[in-house]
Design a protein around this motif. Structure first.
Motif, PDB file in Angstrom:
ATOM      1  N   GLY A  14       1.121  -1.162  -0.242  1.00  0.00           N
ATOM      2  CA  GLY A  14       0.338  -0.063  -0.211  1.00  0.00           C
ATOM      3  C   GLY A  14       0.602   1.657  -0.116  1.00  0.00           C
ATOM      4  O   GLY A  14       2.175   1.390  -0.124  1.00  0.00           O
ATOM      5  N   LEU A  15       0.456   2.054  -0.300  1.00  0.00           N
ATOM      6  CA  LEU A  15       0.922   3.539  -0.275  1.00  0.00           C
ATOM      7  C   LEU A  15       1.062   4.430   0.773  1.00  0.00           C
ATOM      8  O   LEU A  15       0.280   4.000   1.283  1.00  0.00           O
ATOM      9  N   GLN A  16       2.112   4.068   0.936  1.00  0.00           N
ATOM     10  CA  GLN A  16       2.134   5.576   2.853  1.00  0.00           C
ATOM     11  C   GLN A  16       1.688   6.665   3.010  1.00  0.00           C
ATOM     12  O   GLN A  16       2.487   7.425   2.211  1.00  0.00           O
ATOM     13  N   HIS A  17       0.418   6.999   3.394  1.00  0.00           N
ATOM     14  CA  HIS A  17      -0.463   8.024   3.018  1.00  0.00           C
ATOM     15  C   HIS A  17       0.550   9.060   5.053  1.00  0.00           C
ATOM     16  O   HIS A  17       1.522   8.772   5.878  1.00  0.00           O
ATOM     17  N   PHE A  18       0.108  10.266   4.288  1.00  0.00           N
ATOM     18  CA  PHE A  18       0.506  10.955   5.290  1.00  0.00           C
ATOM     19  C   PHE A  18      -0.655  11.282   6.444  1.00  0.00           C
ATOM     20  O   PHE A  18      -1.482  10.481   6.587  1.00  0.00           O
ATOM     21  N   GLY A  19       0.126  11.376   7.824  1.00  0.00           N
ATOM     22  CA  GLY A  19      -0.734  11.855   8.968  1.00  0.00           C
ATOM     23  C   GLY A  19      -1.135  13.361   9.645  1.00  0.00           C
ATOM     24  O   GLY A  19      -0.978  14.079   9.136  1.00  0.00           O
ATOM     25  N   ASP A  20      -1.842  13.651  11.146  1.00  0.00           N
ATOM     26  CA  ASP A  20      -1.829  14.848  11.137  1.00  0.00           C
ATOM     27  C   ASP A  20      -0.420  15.887  11.253  1.00  0.00           C
ATOM     28  O   ASP A  20      -0.323  16.946  10.650  1.00  0.00           O
ATOM     29  N   MET A  21       0.645  15.233  11.512  1.00  0.00           N
ATOM     30  CA  MET A  21       1.679  15.846  11.488  1.00  0.00           C
ATOM     31  C   MET A  21       2.492  15.866  10.404  1.00  0.00           C
ATOM     32  O   MET A  21       3.627  16.912  10.160  1.00  0.00           O
ATOM     33  N   ASP A  22       2.195  15.412   9.855  1.00  0.00           N
ATOM     34  CA  ASP A  22       2.985  15.602   7.506  1.00  0.00           C
ATOM     35  C   ASP A  22       1.879  15.518   6.851  1.00  0.00           C
ATOM     36  O   ASP A  22       2.744  15.732   5.831  1.00  0.00           O
ATOM     37  N   SER A  23       0.360  16.291   6.652  1.00  0.00           N
ATOM     38  CA  SER A  23      -0.137  15.898   5.763  1.00  0.00           C
ATOM     39  C   SER A  23      -0.469  16.828   5.505  1.00  0.00           C
ATOM     40  O   SER A  23      -0.493  17.479   4.014  1.00  0.00           O
ATOM     41  N   MET A  24       1.135  17.984   5.091  1.00  0.00           N
ATOM     42  CA  MET A  24       1.390  19.518   4.652  1.00  0.00           C
ATOM     43  C   MET A  24       2.440  19.454   3.550  1.00  0.00           C
ATOM     44  O   MET A  24       2.752  19.714   2.136  1.00  0.00           O
ATOM     45  N   ALA A  25       2.936  18.333   4.083  1.00  0.00           N
ATOM     46  CA  ALA A  25       4.043  18.336   2.305  1.00  0.00           C
ATOM     47  C   ALA A  25       3.910  16.398   2.424  1.00  0.00           C
ATOM     48  O   ALA A  25       4.535  16.142   0.852  1.00  0.00           O
ATOM     49  N   GLY A  26       3.611  15.478   2.707  1.00  0.00           N
ATOM     50  CA  GLY A  26       3.666  13.814   2.076  1.00  0.00           C
ATOM     51  C   GLY A  26       4.633  13.427   2.695  1.00  0.00           C
ATOM     52  O   GLY A  26       5.265  13.569   3.015  1.00  0.00           O
ATOM     53  N   THR A  27       3.919  12.370   2.381  1.00  0.00           N
ATOM     54  CA  THR A  27       5.281  11.058   2.553  1.00  0.00           C
ATOM     55  C   THR A  27       6.682  11.389   1.651  1.00  0.00           C
ATOM     56  O   THR A  27       5.721  12.046   1.048  1.00  0.00           O
ATOM     57  N   LEU A  28       7.377  11.195   1.945  1.00  0.00           N
ATOM     58  CA  LEU A  28       8.281  10.514   0.163  1.00  0.00           C
ATOM     59  C   LEU A  28       7.883   9.539   0.045  1.00  0.00           C
ATOM     60  O   LEU A  28       7.862  10.064  -1.822  1.00  0.00           O
ATOM     61  N   GLU A  29       7.190   9.102  -0.633  1.00  0.00           N
ATOM     62  CA  GLU A  29       6.763   7.673  -1.345  1.00  0.00           C
ATOM     63  C   GLU A  29       5.439   8.551  -2.269  1.00  0.00           C
ATOM     64  O   GLU A  29       5.372   8.506  -3.876  1.00  0.00           O
TER      65      GLU A  29
END
Length: 536
Positions: free
Chosen positions: A362-377
């Protein structure tokens, strides 16, 4: 409507108001019959619609029973009565109503609708008689259309199309369909967004995330886009004819993205970073206290000297981060994505990572802390498809998100990141269809430029499209848009917005618009906060 018939001849005038005119009939002409009927539309306040200037709008409220009498006022801001004004000697006309699509195709029809006697307006000609129908609801789909409380007075319609009043096959009046007639930003015209839809394959050369095969994937996503476009018609917004959208089925991208400072954005301590690009090793020497941005740009220069194109794009600082991370997307001179591999790094504080897209977990999705940038994947996937135009919306369908529990997410403008105006949707989000309208919901975050939901900080209203947790495929499910939400869309994404995701699409003749040009992935990013280096 004025008509004259005699000896097989027929003359007719279609107007928008009662007027006086003269018809000269030859002396030897047979007896003629003259019928005079004025047909119009009236809103819930009792105001007659000027069909030359105003438009019908799509229903934004759940089904409710019709008012008890034809003269009664009602609160529905979108429903309209059909009115008829006839002279004393004329018979009460038999009226039907049909709707047309923006291409002029018949969409829906009410064969006959009853007229009730009502009080004539003050300026009506003397002795004329006035009639009105029940309030007609112009709805977005068959779910609204078929509800038993309103079935007899509901008509499917679409933005850009028209509502036509007929009598015995003759057209008596036409009213075009656009956005709400009244809003905090005034009447809302027809507005169009430009989407770039993609369906990802599970693995390179494998099956697509939806549809079973490429043709099925394109057809299924176009169906989903047509539904989302119909829902957003409540605000006058359309994505154009679904069959004209260039849906592309593509492989997951290679590991082309090198991220500096991911995630905390700490500065360098000094050291050596070695990266292998398409089998060729390049080396960057970092210096103490050097920022992630400076290191990324120096690495881009090194990659450029090695014969590659490098696109530098900064990310928003995440919640716990010291500074924002900075990505470098690597491409060959042909514009194709290159493959990168981190060989080694000796810098103890500057994080350097190579992003890779792997749908097996699955695609690693953002959480509350990194939603503004998104994950590296996520960034690795999105930046491989970015066209550099901030006024387009990228729609990417993936097999699944990691961990379960998430079926869609969006990146918006106000996060001030290089990832913006993007919607990610997985196959479960497509499968949910009308129970949650996931695609329409996620597009709402982008168009309104808002990260939250109305029930996060206000009253829980499960009928609203932007509700965070409602799931109901009935007319009382999450499918409605408020007039304030429509106004926000115009302010945040309309033609006068800082980044206009919507352009006005004037109501021309009812005909097929030109096809959209196929999406193109450019060699470099020139219109977003990204800096291309090299590749001349």
């Amino acid at each position: 409507m004025q008509s004259w018939r005699g000896s097989g001849l027929h003359a007719a005038l279609l107007g928008i108001a009662v007027c006086t005119f003269a018809v000269t009939v030859p002396a030897n002409a047979p007896a003629a019959e003259v019928d005079e009927v004025q047909v119009g539309f009236r809103d819930g306040t009792g105001k007659d619609i000027d069909v030359a200037l105003e438009r019908a709008s799509l229903e934004r409220t759940p089904p409710e029973r019709a008012p008890p009498t034809a003269d009664a006022k009602y609160e529905d801001p979108d429903a309209l009565r059909v009115t008829a004004m006839v002279p004393p000697q004329a018979a009460v006309p038999s009226l039907g109503v049909e709707s047309l699509t923006a291409t002029g195709t018949k969409l829906d029809r009410i064969p006959e609708i009853a007229l009730e006697s009502v009080t004539c307006p003050p300026l009506a000609p003397a002795r004329f008689r006035c009639f009105a129908t029940v309030p007609l609801r112009f709805v977005v789909d068959e779910i609204d259309r078929a509800h038993p409380v309103v079935e007899a007075r509901s008509l499917r319609a679409e933005v850009g199309g028209a509502i036509v009043v007929l009598s015995k096959g003759r057209k008596l009046q036409t009213l075009r369909v656009a956005g709400p007639r009244n809003s905090p930003v005034g009447p809302i015209p027809r507005l169009r967004a430009t989407l770039r839809p993609f369906v990802l394959r599970n693995v390179p050369g494998g099956g697509p995330a939806i549809g079973g095969n490429d043709a099925g994937a394109m057809a299924q996503l176009r169906t989903e886009l047509a539904l989302a476009s119909a829902v957003w018609g409540q605000c006058g917004v359309t994505f154009g004819p679904a069959q004209a959208l260039d849906v592309r089925v593509i492989d997951p991208p290679p590991p082309h993205l090198v991220a500096f400072g991911d995630d905390m954005g700490l500065p360098a301590s000094g050291g050596e970073v070695r990266v292998r690009i398409d089998g060729r090793e390049v080396t960057l020497n970092t210096r103490p206290r050097e920022s992630a941005d400076r290191a990324a740009r120096e690495f881009a220069a090194v990659a450029s000297r090695a014969g590659f194109m490098a696109v530098v794009s900064p990310n928003a600082r995440i919640g716990p981060g010291a500074m924002g991370s900075v990505d470098v997307s690597l491409r060959r001179k042909s514009g194709q994505l290159a493959s990168a591999e981190l060989v080694n790094t000796t810098d103890s504080t500057l994080s350097v990572r190579v992003g890779a897209v792997d749908f097996s977990d699955g695609l690693q999705h953002f959480g509350d802390m990194d939603s503004m940038a998104g994950t590296l994947e996520e960034r690795t996937l999105i930046k491989a498809l970015d066209d550099g135009d901030p006024t387009t919306i990228e729609l990417i369908v993936i097999p699944q998100f990691a961990g379960g529990g998430r079926i869609g997410e969006s990146f918006i403008q106000s996060d001030l990141s290089s990832v913006r105006n993007v919607v990610l949707l997985d196959r479960a989000g497509v499968r949910a269809r009308r129970s949650s309208l996931t695609l329409a919901h996620e597009l709402g975050h982008v168009l309104m430029n808002v990260p939250g939901h109305p029930d996060d900080y206000g009253i829980d209203t499960p009928t609203l499209l932007m509700d965070s947790d409602a799931s109901d495929a009935s007319p009382f499910g999450p499918r409605r848009l408020t007039i304030d939400e429509c106004a926000r869309v115009v302010r945040e994404s309309g033609p006068r917005a800082k980044i206009p995701l919507l352009v006005e699409w004037p109501l021309g003749p009812l005909k097929e618009p030109p096809r959209i040009k196929p999406a193109r992935i450019p060699m470099r990013d020139t219109a977003s906060p990204s800096t291309p280096v090299g590749g001349q």
